[in-house]
Design a protein around this motif. Sequence first.
Motif, short mmCIF file in Angstrom:
data_model
loop_
_atom_site.label_atom_id
_atom_site.label_comp_id
_atom_site.label_asym_id
_atom_site.label_seq_id
_atom_site.Cartn_x
_atom_site.Cartn_y
_atom_site.Cartn_z
N LEU A 77 -49.71 -12.54 -7.61
CA LEU A 77 -49.18 -11.30 -7.05
C LEU A 77 -48.61 -10.40 -8.14
O LEU A 77 -48.88 -9.19 -8.18
CB LEU A 77 -48.10 -11.62 -6.02
N TYR A 78 -47.82 -10.98 -9.04
CA TYR A 78 -47.14 -10.16 -10.06
C TYR A 78 -48.12 -9.67 -11.13
O TYR A 78 -48.00 -8.54 -11.62
CB TYR A 78 -45.99 -10.93 -10.68
N LYS A 80 -51.19 -8.97 -10.49
CA LYS A 80 -51.92 -7.91 -9.79
C LYS A 80 -51.16 -6.60 -9.85
O LYS A 80 -51.78 -5.52 -9.92
CB LYS A 80 -52.14 -8.33 -8.33
N HIS A 81 -49.83 -6.65 -9.84
CA HIS A 81 -49.00 -5.45 -9.90
C HIS A 81 -48.60 -5.08 -11.32
O HIS A 81 -47.72 -4.23 -11.52
CB HIS A 81 -47.77 -5.62 -9.02
N GLY A 82 -49.20 -5.73 -12.32
CA GLY A 82 -49.01 -5.32 -13.70
C GLY A 82 -47.81 -5.92 -14.42
O GLY A 82 -47.46 -5.46 -15.51
N LYS A 98 -39.07 -2.77 -7.86
CA LYS A 98 -40.43 -2.57 -8.35
C LYS A 98 -41.35 -3.69 -7.89
O LYS A 98 -42.58 -3.53 -7.90
CB LYS A 98 -40.44 -2.49 -9.87
N LEU A 99 -40.77 -4.85 -7.52
CA LEU A 99 -41.58 -5.99 -7.10
C LEU A 99 -42.01 -5.82 -5.64
O LEU A 99 -41.29 -5.26 -4.83
CB LEU A 99 -40.78 -7.28 -7.25
N PRO A 100 -43.19 -6.32 -5.28
CA PRO A 100 -43.67 -6.23 -3.89
C PRO A 100 -42.87 -7.16 -2.98
O PRO A 100 -42.25 -8.13 -3.43
CB PRO A 100 -45.13 -6.67 -3.99
#
Length: 461
Positions: A77-78, A80-82, A98-100
Amino acid sequence: MIKQIYAKSPVFLQNIYISIYGYYWKRRRYGGCFMQKIKEFESHEKFSDKQWVDYQTAELRKLLIHAFTTVSFYNTLYKKHGFTLQDLKFFELEDLQKLPYLEKEDLRKFGTTTLLSNKRKRGEFYSSSGSTGTPIQIYFSKKFHQTWSALYEVRVRNWAGVNYKMPRAMIGGRRVILDTKTNPPYYRYNWAESQSYFSAYHISDITAKDYVLGLQKSKARYLVGYAMSIYLLAQSIIKLNLKTPKLKVVLTSSEKLTPLMRDIIEKAFKCKVFDAYSGVEACGLISENKRGELLFSQDSGIMEVVDNKGKLVNYGQSGEVIATGFLNYDQPLIRYRIGDKVKLSTSQHTFLDSKMLKIDEIEGRTEDIIIGQSGQKMVRFHSIFIGISSIIMSQVIQHSLNKIEIKLVVDSSYSVDYESIITGRIKSQLGEVKIGFCYVKEIEKTINGKFKTVISNIKNA
Protein backbone atom coordinates in the motif's frame (compact mmCIF):
# COMPACT_ATOMS: atom_id res chain seq x y z
CA MET A 1 -18.95 -30.81 21.85
CA ILE A 2 -17.68 -28.65 24.74
CA LYS A 3 -20.66 -26.33 24.25
CA GLN A 4 -23.07 -29.27 24.36
CA ILE A 5 -21.49 -30.67 27.53
CA TYR A 6 -21.66 -27.23 29.16
CA ALA A 7 -25.32 -26.77 28.17
CA LYS A 8 -26.36 -30.10 29.70
CA SER A 9 -24.38 -29.65 32.93
CA PRO A 10 -25.90 -28.47 36.22
CA VAL A 11 -25.13 -24.92 37.38
CA PHE A 12 -22.42 -25.92 39.87
CA LEU A 13 -20.49 -27.76 37.12
CA GLN A 14 -20.90 -24.82 34.76
CA ASN A 15 -19.36 -22.62 37.46
CA ILE A 16 -16.40 -25.01 37.67
CA TYR A 17 -15.93 -24.99 33.87
CA ILE A 18 -16.07 -21.19 33.83
CA SER A 19 -13.60 -20.97 36.72
CA ILE A 20 -11.12 -23.23 34.91
CA TYR A 21 -11.35 -20.97 31.87
CA GLY A 22 -11.15 -17.94 34.18
CA TYR A 23 -7.86 -19.22 35.59
CA TYR A 24 -6.41 -19.47 32.08
CA TRP A 25 -7.83 -16.05 31.19
CA LYS A 26 -6.39 -14.48 34.35
CA ARG A 27 -2.87 -15.78 33.67
CA ARG A 28 -3.07 -14.69 30.04
CA ARG A 29 -4.03 -11.09 30.87
CA TYR A 30 -2.29 -10.44 34.19
CA GLY A 31 0.91 -12.42 33.86
CA GLY A 32 4.10 -11.65 31.95
CA CYS A 33 4.68 -7.92 31.37
CA PHE A 34 1.41 -6.77 33.00
CA MET A 35 2.94 -5.18 36.14
CA GLN A 36 5.83 -3.62 34.21
CA LYS A 37 3.43 -2.01 31.74
CA ILE A 38 1.33 -0.62 34.59
CA LYS A 39 4.36 1.31 35.84
CA GLU A 40 5.10 2.59 32.33
CA PHE A 41 1.56 3.85 31.74
CA GLU A 42 1.43 5.49 35.17
CA SER A 43 4.68 7.34 34.43
CA HIS A 44 3.21 8.84 31.24
CA GLU A 45 0.39 10.63 33.06
CA LYS A 46 2.70 13.48 34.06
CA PHE A 47 3.89 14.11 30.48
CA SER A 48 4.01 17.69 29.22
CA ASP A 49 2.72 18.65 25.76
CA LYS A 50 6.24 18.40 24.36
CA GLN A 51 6.83 15.00 25.95
CA TRP A 52 3.62 13.69 24.36
CA VAL A 53 4.66 15.00 20.94
CA ASP A 54 8.11 13.44 21.27
CA TYR A 55 6.65 10.16 22.54
CA GLN A 56 4.03 9.87 19.81
CA THR A 57 6.49 10.84 17.07
CA ALA A 58 8.96 8.15 18.17
CA GLU A 59 6.24 5.52 18.53
CA LEU A 60 4.72 6.38 15.14
CA ARG A 61 8.06 6.09 13.34
CA LYS A 62 8.80 2.77 15.02
CA LEU A 63 5.34 1.43 14.11
CA LEU A 64 5.52 2.57 10.47
CA ILE A 65 8.98 1.08 9.94
CA HIS A 66 7.82 -2.21 11.47
CA ALA A 67 4.66 -2.26 9.32
CA PHE A 68 6.56 -1.43 6.12
CA THR A 69 9.20 -4.11 6.67
CA THR A 70 7.13 -6.96 8.13
CA VAL A 71 3.50 -6.51 7.01
CA SER A 72 2.95 -7.14 3.30
CA PHE A 73 -0.35 -5.22 3.19
CA TYR A 74 1.31 -1.96 4.26
CA ASN A 75 4.46 -2.57 2.23
CA THR A 76 2.37 -2.84 -0.94
CA LEU A 77 0.00 0.00 0.00
CA TYR A 78 2.67 2.52 0.99
CA LYS A 79 4.89 1.78 -1.99
CA LYS A 80 1.86 2.28 -4.22
CA HIS A 81 1.41 5.75 -2.70
CA GLY A 82 5.08 6.63 -3.18
CA PHE A 83 6.43 6.17 0.37
CA THR A 84 9.86 4.70 1.02
CA LEU A 85 11.44 3.29 4.16
CA GLN A 86 13.58 6.41 4.40
CA ASP A 87 10.43 8.59 4.40
CA LEU A 88 9.02 6.67 7.35
CA LYS A 89 12.22 7.01 9.39
CA PHE A 90 11.74 10.78 9.47
CA PHE A 91 7.94 10.86 9.64
CA GLU A 92 6.30 13.64 11.64
CA LEU A 93 2.87 13.59 13.28
CA GLU A 94 1.50 16.11 10.79
CA ASP A 95 2.53 13.77 7.94
CA LEU A 96 0.08 11.11 9.11
CA GLN A 97 -2.76 12.50 6.99
CA LYS A 98 -0.70 11.78 3.88
CA LEU A 99 -1.14 8.04 4.48
CA PRO A 100 -4.21 6.24 3.07
CA TYR A 101 -6.97 4.93 5.35
CA LEU A 102 -7.27 1.35 6.48
CA GLU A 103 -10.93 0.60 5.80
CA LYS A 104 -12.97 -1.80 7.95
CA GLU A 105 -13.58 -3.93 4.88
CA ASP A 106 -9.79 -4.24 4.43
CA LEU A 107 -9.50 -5.47 8.00
CA ARG A 108 -12.28 -8.02 7.44
CA LYS A 109 -10.71 -9.22 4.20
CA PHE A 110 -6.99 -9.22 5.05
CA GLY A 111 -6.93 -9.24 8.87
CA THR A 112 -6.02 -12.92 9.11
CA THR A 113 -3.53 -12.90 6.21
CA THR A 114 -1.55 -9.99 4.77
CA LEU A 115 -2.29 -7.58 7.63
CA LEU A 116 -0.34 -9.83 9.99
CA SER A 117 3.34 -9.24 10.68
CA ASN A 118 5.71 -11.97 9.53
CA LYS A 119 7.46 -11.52 12.90
CA ARG A 120 4.30 -11.87 14.98
CA LYS A 121 4.32 -13.65 18.31
CA ARG A 122 2.09 -16.61 19.05
CA GLY A 123 -1.45 -15.47 19.71
CA GLU A 124 -5.19 -15.87 19.15
CA PHE A 125 -7.89 -14.11 17.16
CA TYR A 126 -10.78 -12.44 18.98
CA SER A 127 -13.92 -11.32 17.17
CA SER A 128 -16.05 -8.22 17.39
CA SER A 129 -19.76 -8.74 18.07
CA GLY A 130 -20.47 -8.50 14.34
CA SER A 131 -23.49 -6.28 14.92
CA THR A 132 -22.78 -4.36 11.70
CA GLY A 133 -21.96 -7.33 9.50
CA THR A 134 -19.20 -9.94 9.38
CA PRO A 135 -17.17 -9.67 12.62
CA ILE A 136 -13.60 -8.47 12.37
CA GLN A 137 -10.79 -10.66 13.70
CA ILE A 138 -8.19 -9.02 15.95
CA TYR A 139 -4.93 -10.83 16.71
CA PHE A 140 -3.87 -10.82 20.36
CA SER A 141 -0.48 -12.15 21.38
CA LYS A 142 0.04 -12.64 25.13
CA LYS A 143 2.27 -9.56 25.31
CA PHE A 144 -0.27 -7.37 23.53
CA HIS A 145 -3.07 -8.74 25.69
CA GLN A 146 -1.11 -8.03 28.87
CA THR A 147 -0.15 -4.55 27.68
CA TRP A 148 -3.75 -3.68 26.81
CA SER A 149 -4.95 -5.09 30.14
CA ALA A 150 -2.41 -2.92 31.96
CA LEU A 151 -3.63 0.19 30.15
CA TYR A 152 -7.23 -0.64 31.05
CA GLU A 153 -6.20 -1.21 34.67
CA VAL A 154 -4.43 2.16 34.93
CA ARG A 155 -6.82 4.39 32.97
CA VAL A 156 -10.21 2.77 33.62
CA ARG A 157 -10.21 0.79 36.85
CA ASN A 158 -7.64 2.82 38.79
CA TRP A 159 -9.09 6.17 37.71
CA ALA A 160 -12.43 4.90 39.04
CA GLY A 161 -10.86 3.77 42.31
CA VAL A 162 -11.03 -0.01 41.80
CA ASN A 163 -8.63 -2.74 40.62
CA TYR A 164 -8.60 -6.17 38.98
CA LYS A 165 -8.13 -7.99 42.31
CA MET A 166 -11.47 -6.81 43.74
CA PRO A 167 -14.57 -9.03 43.42
CA ARG A 168 -16.55 -7.78 40.45
CA ALA A 169 -19.72 -8.40 38.48
CA MET A 170 -19.98 -8.22 34.71
CA ILE A 171 -22.75 -8.06 32.12
CA GLY A 172 -21.19 -8.94 28.79
CA GLY A 173 -21.56 -10.80 25.53
CA ARG A 174 -20.39 -14.27 26.54
CA ARG A 175 -23.24 -16.78 26.43
CA VAL A 176 -22.88 -18.22 29.93
CA ILE A 177 -26.57 -19.24 29.77
CA LEU A 178 -27.29 -20.88 26.43
CA ASP A 179 -31.07 -21.32 26.62
CA THR A 180 -33.40 -18.35 26.27
CA LYS A 181 -36.10 -20.18 28.32
CA THR A 182 -34.41 -21.04 31.57
CA ASN A 183 -34.78 -20.68 35.30
CA PRO A 184 -32.60 -18.60 37.63
CA PRO A 185 -29.84 -18.01 38.43
CA TYR A 186 -29.12 -15.78 35.44
CA TYR A 187 -25.41 -15.60 36.21
CA ARG A 188 -22.46 -17.92 36.65
CA TYR A 189 -19.45 -17.56 38.94
CA ASN A 190 -15.76 -17.52 38.09
CA TRP A 191 -13.90 -18.35 41.30
CA ALA A 192 -10.49 -17.78 39.71
CA GLU A 193 -11.18 -14.05 39.36
CA SER A 194 -13.92 -13.52 41.99
CA GLN A 195 -16.18 -12.60 39.09
CA SER A 196 -19.92 -13.09 38.76
CA TYR A 197 -20.85 -13.06 35.06
CA PHE A 198 -24.44 -12.06 34.32
CA SER A 199 -26.33 -12.83 31.13
CA ALA A 200 -26.98 -9.86 28.85
CA TYR A 201 -29.80 -11.81 27.22
CA HIS A 202 -32.25 -12.40 30.08
CA ILE A 203 -32.76 -8.91 31.55
CA SER A 204 -36.41 -8.10 32.30
CA ASP A 205 -38.67 -7.01 35.16
CA ILE A 206 -39.28 -10.70 35.87
CA THR A 207 -35.59 -11.58 36.22
CA ALA A 208 -34.24 -8.38 37.82
CA LYS A 209 -34.66 -9.66 41.39
CA ASP A 210 -32.32 -12.59 40.64
CA TYR A 211 -29.72 -10.23 39.16
CA VAL A 212 -29.75 -8.19 42.38
CA LEU A 213 -29.56 -11.39 44.45
CA GLY A 214 -26.54 -12.43 42.41
CA LEU A 215 -24.82 -9.13 43.15
CA GLN A 216 -25.45 -9.65 46.85
CA LYS A 217 -24.21 -13.24 46.92
CA SER A 218 -21.05 -12.49 44.96
CA LYS A 219 -20.12 -9.53 47.18
CA ALA A 220 -19.07 -7.64 44.06
CA ARG A 221 -17.31 -4.33 44.69
CA TYR A 222 -18.07 -2.95 41.23
CA LEU A 223 -20.11 -3.71 38.12
CA VAL A 224 -18.73 -3.56 34.58
CA GLY A 225 -20.31 -4.18 31.20
CA TYR A 226 -22.45 -3.03 28.28
CA ALA A 227 -23.88 0.42 28.94
CA MET A 228 -27.35 -0.37 27.59
CA SER A 229 -27.64 -3.73 29.36
CA ILE A 230 -26.76 -2.15 32.71
CA TYR A 231 -29.21 0.67 32.00
CA LEU A 232 -32.03 -1.79 31.27
CA LEU A 233 -31.32 -3.62 34.51
CA ALA A 234 -31.23 -0.30 36.38
CA GLN A 235 -34.64 0.61 34.96
CA SER A 236 -36.14 -2.61 36.32
CA ILE A 237 -34.46 -2.13 39.70
CA ILE A 238 -36.01 1.34 40.07
CA LYS A 239 -39.41 0.23 38.77
CA LEU A 240 -39.55 -2.68 41.24
CA ASN A 241 -37.98 -0.67 44.08
CA LEU A 242 -35.28 -3.30 44.59
CA LYS A 243 -32.48 -2.65 47.07
CA THR A 244 -29.04 -3.19 45.57
CA PRO A 245 -25.85 -3.98 47.49
CA LYS A 246 -23.34 -1.16 47.97
CA LEU A 247 -21.03 -0.87 44.95
CA LYS A 248 -18.05 1.44 44.66
CA VAL A 249 -18.60 2.23 40.96
CA VAL A 250 -20.18 1.07 37.72
CA LEU A 251 -17.92 0.91 34.63
CA THR A 252 -19.70 1.10 31.27
CA SER A 253 -18.48 0.55 27.72
CA SER A 254 -19.39 -0.74 24.23
CA GLU A 255 -22.42 1.54 23.68
CA LYS A 256 -23.07 5.24 23.94
CA LEU A 257 -23.83 6.28 27.53
CA THR A 258 -26.38 9.11 27.48
CA PRO A 259 -26.92 11.52 30.41
CA LEU A 260 -30.29 9.87 31.07
CA MET A 261 -28.73 6.42 31.17
CA ARG A 262 -26.05 7.66 33.55
CA ASP A 263 -28.65 9.18 35.90
CA ILE A 264 -30.78 6.01 35.96
CA ILE A 265 -27.78 3.74 36.60
CA GLU A 266 -26.44 5.97 39.39
CA LYS A 267 -29.89 6.13 40.98
CA ALA A 268 -30.35 2.34 40.87
CA PHE A 269 -26.91 1.37 42.15
CA LYS A 270 -26.28 4.47 44.30
CA CYS A 271 -22.74 5.00 43.04
CA LYS A 272 -20.85 6.89 40.35
CA VAL A 273 -20.68 5.70 36.74
CA PHE A 274 -17.42 5.85 34.80
CA ASP A 275 -17.62 5.55 31.02
CA ALA A 276 -14.97 4.33 28.57
CA TYR A 277 -14.51 3.70 24.84
CA SER A 278 -12.19 1.32 23.04
CA GLY A 279 -13.47 -1.72 21.12
CA VAL A 280 -12.02 -5.12 20.32
CA GLU A 281 -9.56 -3.42 17.94
CA ALA A 282 -7.77 -2.00 21.02
CA CYS A 283 -6.20 0.80 18.99
CA GLY A 284 -7.22 3.66 21.26
CA LEU A 285 -8.71 4.24 24.72
CA ILE A 286 -10.91 7.06 26.02
CA SER A 287 -11.69 6.90 29.74
CA GLU A 288 -13.23 9.04 32.45
CA ASN A 289 -11.32 10.52 35.39
CA LYS A 290 -12.64 11.41 38.86
CA ARG A 291 -13.87 14.80 37.65
CA GLY A 292 -15.94 13.25 34.87
CA GLU A 293 -13.54 14.35 32.13
CA LEU A 294 -13.13 12.03 29.14
CA LEU A 295 -9.45 11.79 28.16
CA PHE A 296 -7.80 9.99 25.27
CA SER A 297 -4.77 7.92 26.29
CA GLN A 298 -2.13 9.14 23.89
CA ASP A 299 0.12 6.19 24.67
CA SER A 300 -2.54 3.87 23.26
CA GLY A 301 -2.18 5.43 19.85
CA ILE A 302 -3.06 8.48 17.77
CA MET A 303 -6.69 9.55 17.42
CA GLU A 304 -7.36 11.83 14.47
CA VAL A 305 -10.81 13.43 14.48
CA VAL A 306 -11.72 14.45 10.92
CA ASP A 307 -14.63 16.00 9.02
CA ASN A 308 -16.33 14.48 5.96
CA LYS A 309 -13.49 15.77 3.77
CA GLY A 310 -10.80 14.11 5.90
CA LYS A 311 -9.56 17.35 7.46
CA LEU A 312 -8.81 17.57 11.17
CA VAL A 313 -11.63 19.29 13.06
CA ASN A 314 -11.10 22.12 15.54
CA TYR A 315 -11.62 21.93 19.28
CA GLY A 316 -15.32 22.09 20.06
CA GLN A 317 -16.27 20.18 16.89
CA SER A 318 -17.37 16.61 16.18
CA GLY A 319 -15.78 14.30 13.68
CA GLU A 320 -15.02 10.75 12.63
CA VAL A 321 -12.34 8.85 14.55
CA ILE A 322 -9.32 7.68 12.56
CA ALA A 323 -7.29 5.40 14.84
CA THR A 324 -3.63 4.40 14.79
CA GLY A 325 -2.79 1.90 17.52
CA PHE A 326 0.64 1.79 19.16
CA LEU A 327 0.32 -1.48 21.09
CA ASN A 328 -0.39 -4.24 18.53
CA TYR A 329 2.70 -4.93 16.41
CA ASP A 330 1.41 -8.33 15.30
CA GLN A 331 -1.53 -6.86 13.37
CA PRO A 332 -0.92 -3.09 13.14
CA LEU A 333 -3.94 -0.84 12.58
CA ILE A 334 -2.74 2.41 10.98
CA ARG A 335 -5.22 5.17 10.09
CA TYR A 336 -8.07 2.75 10.69
CA ARG A 337 -11.62 4.03 10.04
CA ILE A 338 -13.18 2.51 13.12
CA GLY A 339 -16.65 3.90 12.35
CA ASP A 340 -17.37 6.05 15.41
CA LYS A 341 -17.56 9.76 16.15
CA VAL A 342 -16.44 11.95 19.04
CA LYS A 343 -16.64 15.61 19.93
CA LEU A 344 -13.47 17.41 21.02
CA SER A 345 -13.67 19.71 24.03
CA THR A 346 -13.40 23.44 23.33
CA SER A 347 -11.25 23.88 26.43
CA GLN A 348 -8.41 21.42 26.81
CA HIS A 349 -7.79 22.38 30.45
CA THR A 350 -8.10 19.27 32.62
CA PHE A 351 -8.21 18.18 36.25
CA LEU A 352 -4.65 17.97 37.67
CA ASP A 353 -3.50 19.68 34.44
CA SER A 354 -3.22 16.43 32.48
CA LYS A 355 -2.07 17.00 28.90
CA MET A 356 -4.09 14.16 27.39
CA LEU A 357 -6.61 15.03 24.68
CA LYS A 358 -9.96 15.97 26.24
CA ILE A 359 -13.24 14.73 24.71
CA ASP A 360 -16.68 16.25 25.31
CA GLU A 361 -18.68 13.30 24.07
CA ILE A 362 -18.28 9.79 22.70
CA GLU A 363 -21.05 9.98 20.11
CA GLY A 364 -20.79 6.38 18.89
CA ARG A 365 -24.09 4.62 18.18
CA THR A 366 -27.27 4.28 20.22
CA GLU A 367 -29.14 1.18 19.09
CA ASP A 368 -32.83 0.48 19.49
CA ILE A 369 -33.90 -2.28 21.85
CA ILE A 370 -35.20 -5.68 20.76
CA ILE A 371 -37.80 -7.22 23.08
CA GLY A 372 -38.32 -10.96 23.41
CA GLN A 373 -41.72 -12.53 24.01
CA SER A 374 -40.75 -13.20 27.64
CA GLY A 375 -39.99 -9.50 28.15
CA GLN A 376 -36.20 -9.74 27.98
CA LYS A 377 -34.62 -6.67 26.42
CA MET A 378 -31.54 -6.78 24.23
CA VAL A 379 -29.53 -4.23 22.29
CA ARG A 380 -27.28 -6.52 20.31
CA PHE A 381 -27.14 -9.97 18.79
CA HIS A 382 -23.68 -11.04 19.82
CA SER A 383 -21.98 -13.36 17.34
CA ILE A 384 -24.95 -14.22 15.07
CA PHE A 385 -22.86 -13.41 11.99
CA ILE A 386 -19.55 -14.88 13.19
CA GLY A 387 -17.99 -17.22 10.65
CA ILE A 388 -20.07 -15.91 7.72
CA SER A 389 -17.51 -13.82 5.90
CA SER A 390 -19.77 -13.26 2.88
CA ILE A 391 -22.01 -10.86 4.84
CA ILE A 392 -20.83 -7.30 4.17
CA MET A 393 -23.47 -5.33 6.11
CA SER A 394 -26.53 -6.20 8.17
CA GLN A 395 -29.53 -4.66 9.91
CA VAL A 396 -31.95 -6.26 12.38
CA ILE A 397 -35.53 -4.88 12.37
CA GLN A 398 -38.18 -5.91 14.89
CA HIS A 399 -41.73 -5.45 13.54
CA SER A 400 -43.54 -7.16 16.43
CA LEU A 401 -42.78 -9.38 19.41
CA ASN A 402 -42.72 -12.44 17.18
CA LYS A 403 -41.52 -11.01 13.84
CA ILE A 404 -37.97 -9.97 12.97
CA GLU A 405 -36.54 -8.95 9.61
CA ILE A 406 -32.86 -9.31 8.71
CA LYS A 407 -31.55 -7.04 5.95
CA LEU A 408 -28.29 -8.26 4.45
CA VAL A 409 -25.74 -6.95 1.96
CA VAL A 410 -23.77 -9.99 0.78
CA ASP A 411 -21.11 -10.91 -1.75
CA SER A 412 -21.18 -13.59 -4.44
CA SER A 413 -19.93 -16.35 -2.12
CA TYR A 414 -22.98 -16.10 0.16
CA SER A 415 -25.36 -19.07 0.30
CA VAL A 416 -28.99 -19.03 1.44
CA ASP A 417 -28.04 -22.03 3.58
CA TYR A 418 -26.66 -19.49 6.05
CA GLU A 419 -30.23 -18.43 6.83
CA SER A 420 -30.77 -21.51 8.99
CA ILE A 421 -27.57 -20.79 10.94
CA ILE A 422 -28.54 -17.16 11.59
CA THR A 423 -32.10 -18.18 12.47
CA GLY A 424 -30.86 -20.74 14.97
CA ARG A 425 -28.56 -18.25 16.63
CA ILE A 426 -31.29 -15.60 16.98
CA LYS A 427 -33.81 -18.09 18.38
CA SER A 428 -31.24 -19.22 20.95
CA GLN A 429 -31.33 -15.67 22.29
CA LEU A 430 -34.98 -14.70 21.80
CA GLY A 431 -36.90 -17.95 21.64
CA GLU A 432 -39.48 -18.72 18.96
CA VAL A 433 -39.83 -15.79 16.54
CA LYS A 434 -40.59 -15.52 12.85
CA ILE A 435 -37.50 -14.42 10.95
CA GLY A 436 -37.54 -13.06 7.41
CA PHE A 437 -34.53 -12.27 5.24
CA CYS A 438 -34.27 -9.36 2.80
CA TYR A 439 -31.24 -9.03 0.50
CA VAL A 440 -30.39 -5.48 -0.57
CA LYS A 441 -27.60 -3.68 -2.41
CA GLU A 442 -27.14 -1.19 0.41
CA ILE A 443 -28.61 -0.29 3.80
CA GLU A 444 -30.08 3.17 4.12
CA LYS A 445 -28.10 5.54 6.31
CA THR A 446 -29.39 7.97 8.93
CA ILE A 447 -29.14 11.73 8.56
CA ASN A 448 -25.69 11.74 10.20
CA GLY A 449 -24.28 9.41 7.58
CA LYS A 450 -24.41 6.19 9.61
CA PHE A 451 -26.79 3.27 9.50
CA LYS A 452 -28.65 1.77 12.44
CA THR A 453 -27.72 -1.85 13.07
CA VAL A 454 -30.87 -2.47 15.13
CA ILE A 455 -34.33 -0.94 14.61
CA SER A 456 -37.43 -1.61 16.72
CA ASN A 457 -40.89 -0.68 15.44
CA ILE A 458 -42.52 -1.65 18.72
CA LYS A 459 -44.04 1.39 20.49
CA ASN A 460 -42.08 2.50 23.59
CA ALA A 461 -39.39 -0.14 22.96
